[in-house]
Design a protein around this motif. Structure first.
Motif, PDB file in Angstrom:
ATOM      1  N   UNK A 151       0.815  -1.204   0.000  1.00  0.00           N
ATOM      2  CA  UNK A 151       0.000   0.000   0.000  1.00  0.00           C
ATOM      3  C   UNK A 151       0.853   1.261   0.000  1.00  0.00           C
ATOM      4  N   UNK A 152       1.972   1.218   0.724  1.00  0.00           N
ATOM      5  CA  UNK A 152       2.722   2.451   0.962  1.00  0.00           C
ATOM      6  C   UNK A 152       3.299   3.101  -0.291  1.00  0.00           C
ATOM      7  N   UNK A 153       3.883   2.361  -1.246  1.00  0.00           N
ATOM      8  CA  UNK A 153       4.361   3.088  -2.431  1.00  0.00           C
ATOM      9  C   UNK A 153       3.235   3.707  -3.239  1.00  0.00           C
ATOM     10  N   UNK A 154       2.069   3.020  -3.284  1.00  0.00           N
ATOM     11  CA  UNK A 154       0.917   3.587  -3.989  1.00  0.00           C
ATOM     12  C   UNK A 154       0.396   4.796  -3.223  1.00  0.00           C
ATOM     13  N   UNK A 155       0.229   4.633  -1.901  1.00  0.00           N
ATOM     14  CA  UNK A 155      -0.246   5.744  -1.074  1.00  0.00           C
ATOM     15  C   UNK A 155       0.736   6.908  -1.109  1.00  0.00           C
ATOM     16  N   UNK A 156       2.046   6.593  -1.054  1.00  0.00           N
ATOM     17  CA  UNK A 156       3.049   7.650  -1.117  1.00  0.00           C
ATOM     18  C   UNK A 156       2.965   8.433  -2.411  1.00  0.00           C
ATOM     19  N   UNK A 157       2.761   7.720  -3.524  1.00  0.00           N
ATOM     20  CA  UNK A 157       2.642   8.390  -4.818  1.00  0.00           C
ATOM     21  C   UNK A 157       1.394   9.265  -4.878  1.00  0.00           C
ATOM     22  N   UNK A 158       0.275   8.742  -4.333  1.00  0.00           N
ATOM     23  CA  UNK A 158      -0.972   9.511  -4.356  1.00  0.00           C
ATOM     24  C   UNK A 158      -0.886  10.725  -3.443  1.00  0.00           C
ATOM     25  N   UNK A 257       6.169  -0.674  -8.163  1.00  0.00           N
ATOM     26  CA  UNK A 257       6.900  -1.133  -6.990  1.00  0.00           C
ATOM     27  C   UNK A 257       6.009  -2.022  -6.117  1.00  0.00           C
ATOM     28  N   UNK A 258       4.697  -1.761  -6.154  1.00  0.00           N
ATOM     29  CA  UNK A 258       3.775  -2.558  -5.336  1.00  0.00           C
ATOM     30  C   UNK A 258       3.651  -4.001  -5.811  1.00  0.00           C
ATOM     31  N   UNK A 259       4.018  -4.281  -7.060  1.00  0.00           N
ATOM     32  CA  UNK A 259       3.844  -5.640  -7.588  1.00  0.00           C
ATOM     33  C   UNK A 259       4.697  -6.658  -6.837  1.00  0.00           C
ATOM     34  N   UNK A 260       6.029  -6.481  -6.739  1.00  0.00           N
ATOM     35  CA  UNK A 260       6.821  -7.480  -6.021  1.00  0.00           C
ATOM     36  C   UNK A 260       6.537  -7.526  -4.529  1.00  0.00           C
ATOM     37  N   UNK A 261       6.277  -6.376  -3.899  1.00  0.00           N
ATOM     38  CA  UNK A 261       6.012  -6.409  -2.469  1.00  0.00           C
ATOM     39  C   UNK A 261       4.625  -6.979  -2.185  1.00  0.00           C
ATOM     40  N   UNK A 262       3.691  -6.813  -3.118  1.00  0.00           N
ATOM     41  CA  UNK A 262       2.395  -7.473  -2.987  1.00  0.00           C
ATOM     42  C   UNK A 262       2.538  -8.976  -3.043  1.00  0.00           C
ATOM     43  N   UNK A 263       3.385  -9.441  -3.928  1.00  0.00           N
ATOM     44  CA  UNK A 263       3.673 -10.877  -4.003  1.00  0.00           C
ATOM     45  C   UNK A 263       4.272 -11.366  -2.689  1.00  0.00           C
ATOM     46  N   UNK A 264       5.171 -10.571  -2.116  1.00  0.00           N
ATOM     47  CA  UNK A 264       5.786 -10.937  -0.839  1.00  0.00           C
ATOM     48  C   UNK A 264       4.740 -11.025   0.269  1.00  0.00           C
ATOM     49  N   UNK A 265       3.813 -10.053   0.318  1.00  0.00           N
ATOM     50  CA  UNK A 265       2.787 -10.053   1.363  1.00  0.00           C
ATOM     51  C   UNK A 265       1.878 -11.265   1.250  1.00  0.00           C
ATOM     52  N   UNK A 266       1.446 -11.567   0.045  1.00  0.00           N
ATOM     53  CA  UNK A 266       0.571 -12.722  -0.165  1.00  0.00           C
ATOM     54  C   UNK A 266       1.289 -14.017   0.186  1.00  0.00           C
ATOM     55  N   UNK A 267       2.543 -14.123  -0.234  1.00  0.00           N
ATOM     56  CA  UNK A 267       3.315 -15.329   0.064  1.00  0.00           C
ATOM     57  C   UNK A 267       3.536 -15.472   1.563  1.00  0.00           C
ATOM     58  N   UNK A 268       3.790 -14.360   2.268  1.00  0.00           N
ATOM     59  CA  UNK A 268       3.966 -14.413   3.724  1.00  0.00           C
ATOM     60  C   UNK A 268       2.721 -14.960   4.400  1.00  0.00           C
TER      61      UNK A 268
END
Length: 406
Positions: A151-158, A257-268
């Motif tokens: 969320x943070x890179x998207x929120x940061x950009x917005x 940037x949210x794509x790889x970290x989203x994958x990390x969150x789901x995998x976690x």
């Protein structure tokens, strides 16, 4: 999970979510900050380091205080300090003509507060949840941490569309209410005797833990540190090249940037849920498997400059990180309650050092070509893979109820 625990656990999950905003929210805005403040790539990356390095230094002391006086009396004020640092950084950027050093100082204050957040939430979760439910709970905490990264890179950009410094205010508006919620709504388990010990006795006890489980703990700590060092190093690298090489900026940078970290969150989340029922030696296997995935991804990043292949490799890297962290967290927090706060916070320090060192290290290494940069990172992760495969002994780290046959 009992119904009465859902609200307190949701508040605990908000702690790592808010903590990770401290860095990830700024990553897509680093190129804009660099231009606006007229500083170098390394100087702007110090906004990440100034937050993470103090946090890493404070964490062991926060662990000592939490073992002695309780998790909540340390965590709640720490969140208030974290939020105050964000507000001061935002005000400096808004009102001061040359705010770079004031922002840097405010980020240090934020980092001091952050040192008493996520790791204590992990320790308190381990105090509350016992046996195999602990693995799932810790997986959810890591997933919340990962969700914050999504969320943070998207929120940061917005939010950055309002003003480049607007994200600093978000820290205060979120962290201060959560700090109050921790104080008023979370109850520590009864019967948790606090240890009125000196620093000397405290760190002597930690030393005794390392005497019996030292190599296993060291391998776990290094694994957690290195995967976050690589993650934030690669994210800062990508944020810079997206604008410099492809003209991609703003919200588009945050979404990518949210794509790889989203994958990390789901995998976690998925690995934490799965490992709740499949602990034992499988924890070591998943750590090694995740590190192997990450090594392979870095090799691909080194050899291919095609943006689509690069981002596919980043997704694989996110999967590897998401596989590693819940298993490492479970092993780290499986020590006895007496030393759990200290060991968890030592681990947290090293995680923060990894985050602190990643962006400036990759920034300096960008003077090299792509191949040696990413192959060097792959060699580092490969070395950690060897150490974890060789030295982690789950039978020495896990309580009997998490070993096979129980």
């Amino acid at each position: 999970m009992q119904s009465a625990m859902k609200l307190p656990f949701a508040i605990l999950c908000a702690v790592p979510f808010i903590m990770v905003l401290g860095n990830s929210m700024l990553v897509p805005l680093l190129p804009v900050m660099r231009t606006t403040l007229n500083v170098s790539l390394v100087q702007v990356s110090l906004f990440i380091t100034a937050f993470s390095l103090p946090a890493g230094l404070v964490i062991p002391f926060a662990g000592f205080l939490s073992d002695a006086y309780g998790r909540k009396p340390i965590m709640a004020p720490a969140l208030l300090i974290y939020g105050l640092g964000g507000l001061l950084a935002g005000l400096a950027a808004w009102l001061v003509a040359s705010p770079y050093y004031l922002i840097l100082g405010s980020r240090i204050l934020q980092g001091i507060g952050a040192g008493g957040t996520y790791q204590l939430a992990m320790a308190l979760t381990s105090d509350i949840f016992q046996s195999k439910e602990r693995t799932k709970a810790l997986g959810l905490l890591e997933a919340s941490n990962g969700l914050g990264k999504v969320v943070s890179p998207i929120a940061g950009s917005l939010v950055g569309l309002i003003a480049w410094f607007a994200p600093f205010f978000v820290y205060g508006f979120l962290a201060i209410p959560i700090g109050l919620a921790v104080w008023f709504f979370i109850k520590e388990p009864a019967g948790q005797d606090k240890n009125r010990v000196t620093f000397r006795t405290y760190f002597r006890d930690l030393g005794q833990v390392f005497q019996t489980r030292g190599l296993s703990l060291l391998a776990c700590i290094l694994a957690g540190m290195v995967v976050l060092f690589i993650l934030f190093g690669v994210l800062s690298y990508v944020s810079d090249i997206l604008e410099a090489s492809y003209g991609i900026r703003g919200l588009s940078t945050g979404l990518l940037i949210a794509i790889p970290v989203g994958t990390m969150a789901l995998t976690s989340y998925l690995s934490g849920s799965y490992l709740q029922q499949k602990a034992g030696n499988l924890l070591k296997m998943t750590i090694v498997a995740g590190l192997v995935l990450e090594t392979a991804a870095l090799v691909v990043m080194g050899f291919f400059d095609n943006i689509y292949i690069f981002f596919l490799a980043m997704v694989i890297m996110g999967m590897g990180t998401g596989i590693v962290l819940p298993s490492v967290n479970t092993l780290i927090t499986s020590v006895s309650a007496k030393e759990r706060g200290g060991i968890t916070c030592l681990y947290g320090s090293m995680r923060f050092f990894g985050v602190a060192l990643g962006p400036p290290a990759f920034g300096l290494a960008m003077t090299l070509s792509r191949l040696p940069l990413f192959l060097g990172a792959a060699v580092l992760v490969g070395l950690i893979t060897f150490l974890t495969a060789t030295f982690i002994q789950t039978e020495k780290m896990l309580p009997p109820e998490l070993l096979p046959g129980h």
